[in-house]
Design a protein around this motif. Structure first.
Motif, PDB file in Angstrom:
ATOM      1  N   LEU A 125      -1.083 -29.525  22.442  1.00  0.00           N
ATOM      2  CA  LEU A 125      -1.288 -30.101  20.845  1.00  0.00           C
ATOM      3  C   LEU A 125      -0.221 -29.047  19.998  1.00  0.00           C
ATOM      4  CD1 LEU A 125      -4.430 -30.028  19.123  1.00  0.00           C
ATOM      5  CD2 LEU A 125      -3.321 -27.771  18.479  1.00  0.00           C
ATOM      6  N   VAL A 126       0.237 -29.111  18.895  1.00  0.00           N
ATOM      7  CA  VAL A 126       1.757 -28.570  18.099  1.00  0.00           C
ATOM      8  C   VAL A 126       0.361 -28.939  17.191  1.00  0.00           C
ATOM      9  CG1 VAL A 126       3.131 -28.267  17.315  1.00  0.00           C
ATOM     10  CG2 VAL A 126       3.377 -28.901  19.490  1.00  0.00           C
ATOM     11  N   ALA A 127       0.619 -27.320  16.054  1.00  0.00           N
ATOM     12  CA  ALA A 127      -0.232 -27.022  14.820  1.00  0.00           C
ATOM     13  C   ALA A 127       0.761 -26.256  14.193  1.00  0.00           C
ATOM     14  CB  ALA A 127      -1.419 -26.258  14.911  1.00  0.00           C
ATOM     15  N   ALA A 128       0.374 -26.646  12.627  1.00  0.00           N
ATOM     16  CA  ALA A 128       0.955 -26.157  11.930  1.00  0.00           C
ATOM     17  C   ALA A 128      -0.360 -25.636  10.625  1.00  0.00           C
ATOM     18  CB  ALA A 128       1.424 -26.905  10.493  1.00  0.00           C
TER      19      ALA A 128
ATOM     20  N   ALA B  70      -5.581 -20.940   8.457  1.00  0.00           N
ATOM     21  CA  ALA B  70      -6.137 -22.698   8.317  1.00  0.00           C
ATOM     22  C   ALA B  70      -5.167 -23.690   8.823  1.00  0.00           C
ATOM     23  CB  ALA B  70      -6.350 -22.352   6.357  1.00  0.00           C
ATOM     24  N   VAL B  71      -5.602 -24.573   9.637  1.00  0.00           N
ATOM     25  CA  VAL B  71      -4.576 -25.987   9.633  1.00  0.00           C
ATOM     26  C   VAL B  71      -4.300 -26.725   8.439  1.00  0.00           C
ATOM     27  CG1 VAL B  71      -4.357 -27.843  11.310  1.00  0.00           C
ATOM     28  CG2 VAL B  71      -5.870 -25.026  11.488  1.00  0.00           C
ATOM     29  N   ALA B  72      -2.818 -26.601   8.677  1.00  0.00           N
ATOM     30  CA  ALA B  72      -2.535 -27.683   7.577  1.00  0.00           C
ATOM     31  C   ALA B  72      -1.755 -29.114   8.757  1.00  0.00           C
ATOM     32  CB  ALA B  72      -0.765 -26.380   7.480  1.00  0.00           C
ATOM     33  N   GLY B  73      -1.741 -28.629   9.703  1.00  0.00           N
ATOM     34  CA  GLY B  73      -1.727 -29.952  10.029  1.00  0.00           C
ATOM     35  C   GLY B  73      -1.237 -29.697  12.061  1.00  0.00           C
ATOM     36  N   TYR B  74      -1.631 -30.888  12.634  1.00  0.00           N
ATOM     37  CA  TYR B  74      -1.270 -30.422  13.911  1.00  0.00           C
ATOM     38  C   TYR B  74      -1.143 -32.504  14.582  1.00  0.00           C
ATOM     39  CZ  TYR B  74      -6.308 -32.064  15.060  1.00  0.00           C
ATOM     40  OH  TYR B  74      -7.593 -33.087  14.883  1.00  0.00           O
ATOM     41  N   LEU B  75      -0.588 -32.424  15.869  1.00  0.00           N
ATOM     42  CA  LEU B  75      -0.555 -33.301  16.491  1.00  0.00           C
ATOM     43  C   LEU B  75      -0.832 -32.830  18.209  1.00  0.00           C
ATOM     44  CD1 LEU B  75       3.420 -35.424  16.402  1.00  0.00           C
ATOM     45  CD2 LEU B  75       2.458 -34.795  18.463  1.00  0.00           C
TER      46      LEU B  75
ATOM     47  N   THR C  28       8.017 -32.165  11.253  1.00  0.00           N
ATOM     48  CA  THR C  28       8.249 -30.660  11.334  1.00  0.00           C
ATOM     49  C   THR C  28       7.751 -30.994  12.736  1.00  0.00           C
ATOM     50  OG1 THR C  28       8.835 -29.768   9.968  1.00  0.00           O
ATOM     51  CG2 THR C  28       8.992 -28.061  12.014  1.00  0.00           C
ATOM     52  N   LEU C  29       6.511 -31.321  12.554  1.00  0.00           N
ATOM     53  CA  LEU C  29       5.383 -30.941  14.213  1.00  0.00           C
ATOM     54  C   LEU C  29       6.162 -32.038  15.201  1.00  0.00           C
ATOM     55  CD1 LEU C  29       2.439 -31.664  12.382  1.00  0.00           C
ATOM     56  CD2 LEU C  29       2.470 -29.182  13.175  1.00  0.00           C
TER      57      LEU C  29
ATOM     58  N   CYS D  86      -1.596 -38.896  20.709  1.00  0.00           N
ATOM     59  CA  CYS D  86      -3.381 -39.861  19.790  1.00  0.00           C
ATOM     60  C   CYS D  86      -3.536 -39.561  18.746  1.00  0.00           C
ATOM     61  CB  CYS D  86      -4.272 -38.730  20.743  1.00  0.00           C
ATOM     62  SG  CYS D  86      -3.994 -38.703  22.722  1.00  0.00           S
ATOM     63  N   GLU D  87      -3.380 -38.078  18.131  1.00  0.00           N
ATOM     64  CA  GLU D  87      -3.306 -37.537  16.943  1.00  0.00           C
ATOM     65  C   GLU D  87      -2.348 -36.669  16.246  1.00  0.00           C
ATOM     66  OE1 GLU D  87      -5.661 -38.529  15.159  1.00  0.00           O
ATOM     67  OE2 GLU D  87      -7.240 -39.261  16.031  1.00  0.00           O
ATOM     68  N   LEU D  88      -1.511 -37.390  14.779  1.00  0.00           N
ATOM     69  CA  LEU D  88      -0.824 -36.734  13.860  1.00  0.00           C
ATOM     70  C   LEU D  88      -1.597 -36.003  12.692  1.00  0.00           C
ATOM     71  CD1 LEU D  88       1.560 -35.477  12.841  1.00  0.00           C
ATOM     72  CD2 LEU D  88       2.990 -37.833  12.772  1.00  0.00           C
ATOM     73  N   LEU D  89      -2.045 -35.271  12.326  1.00  0.00           N
ATOM     74  CA  LEU D  89      -2.195 -35.316  10.476  1.00  0.00           C
ATOM     75  C   LEU D  89      -2.298 -34.342   9.770  1.00  0.00           C
ATOM     76  CD1 LEU D  89      -5.118 -32.664  11.025  1.00  0.00           C
ATOM     77  CD2 LEU D  89      -6.153 -34.253  12.354  1.00  0.00           C
TER      78      LEU D  89
END
Length: 210
Positions: A75-78, A92-97, A148-149, A132-135
């Motif tokens: 899992l890669v997170a911004a 705070a989570v700005a996004g993750y994949l 970038t993620l 599975c997820e990119l948000l």
């Protein structure tokens, strides 16, 4: 205590996050130990449609824990570092994949329409990473967080190709994946009761050139 996430950037990364964000890399045991931050971010992003089966059945926290135990999970997170006081506090989570390596007996391709060539869907060790997820949280959209993620995620993958599923009608996300270098392979219902999803696939060599 779970080990800390890593933050170093692999070579070849060109994407830049907005000020106030940093990249974190999380392993499966870290996510399984505490899925709550990722589940909250998911539920916030999809609050307008969280009652749909493909968002709540099974609940995202359950899916995360199950996927986190799969070989090749990452899992890669911004994440917001809190330095500028915007878009939430530190952490705070700005996004993750996230995704994992598809096993040789994967069901990802089951029911794909039109019926694909058997060689196309044949899995062997290390052939495909399933995304599975990119948000991305609304406050951070249109700022290249998603791209970038993807760069950080793909830079650490060793598979030949990547596959992802996009819910029916989500033309914005479908266009984004096309811009990343994915091509449509057909439609499938991932779980009983879910909306149809478009399967997209791209070789890692092609995706990394975007």
């Amino acid at each position: 205590m779970s080990p800390s996430p890593t933050t170093e950037a692999p070579a070849g990364i060109t994407g830049q996050l907005p000020p106030g964000l940093r990249i974190e890399h999380h392993r499966g045991e870290q996510v399984a130990a505490d899925p709550a931050p990722w589940a909250r971010a998911y539920e916030d992003v999809y609050a307008h449609a969280i009652e749909l089966s493909d968002h709540c059945d099974p609940p995202i926290a359950e899916r995360l824990c199950r996927h986190a135990r799969r070989p090749g999970f990452a899992l890669v997170a911004a994440v917001h570092d809190g330095a500028d006081g915007t878009a939430g506090g530190a952490g705070a989570v700005a996004g993750y994949l996230y995704g994992y390596t598809l096993p040789t007996d994967t069901l990802w391709w089951e029911g794909l329409t039109p019926s694909p060539d058997p060689e196309f869907v044949r899995e062997y060790p290390g052939r495909t990473v399933g995304v599975c997820e990119l948000l991305v949280a609304p406050a951070w959209r249109r700022s290249h967080v998603g791209a970038t993620l993807f760069q950080h995620f793909l830079a650490r993958r060793t598979e030949e190709r990547a596959a992802a599923l996009i819910a029916d009608g989500n033309t914005v996300v479908l266009g984004r994946y096309a811009a990343y270098g994915f091509e449509q392979a057909g439609t499938v219902e991932p779980y009983p009761g879910w909306r149809p999803h478009t399967m997209v696939v791209g070789t890692l060599d092609r995706l990394r050139r975007r």
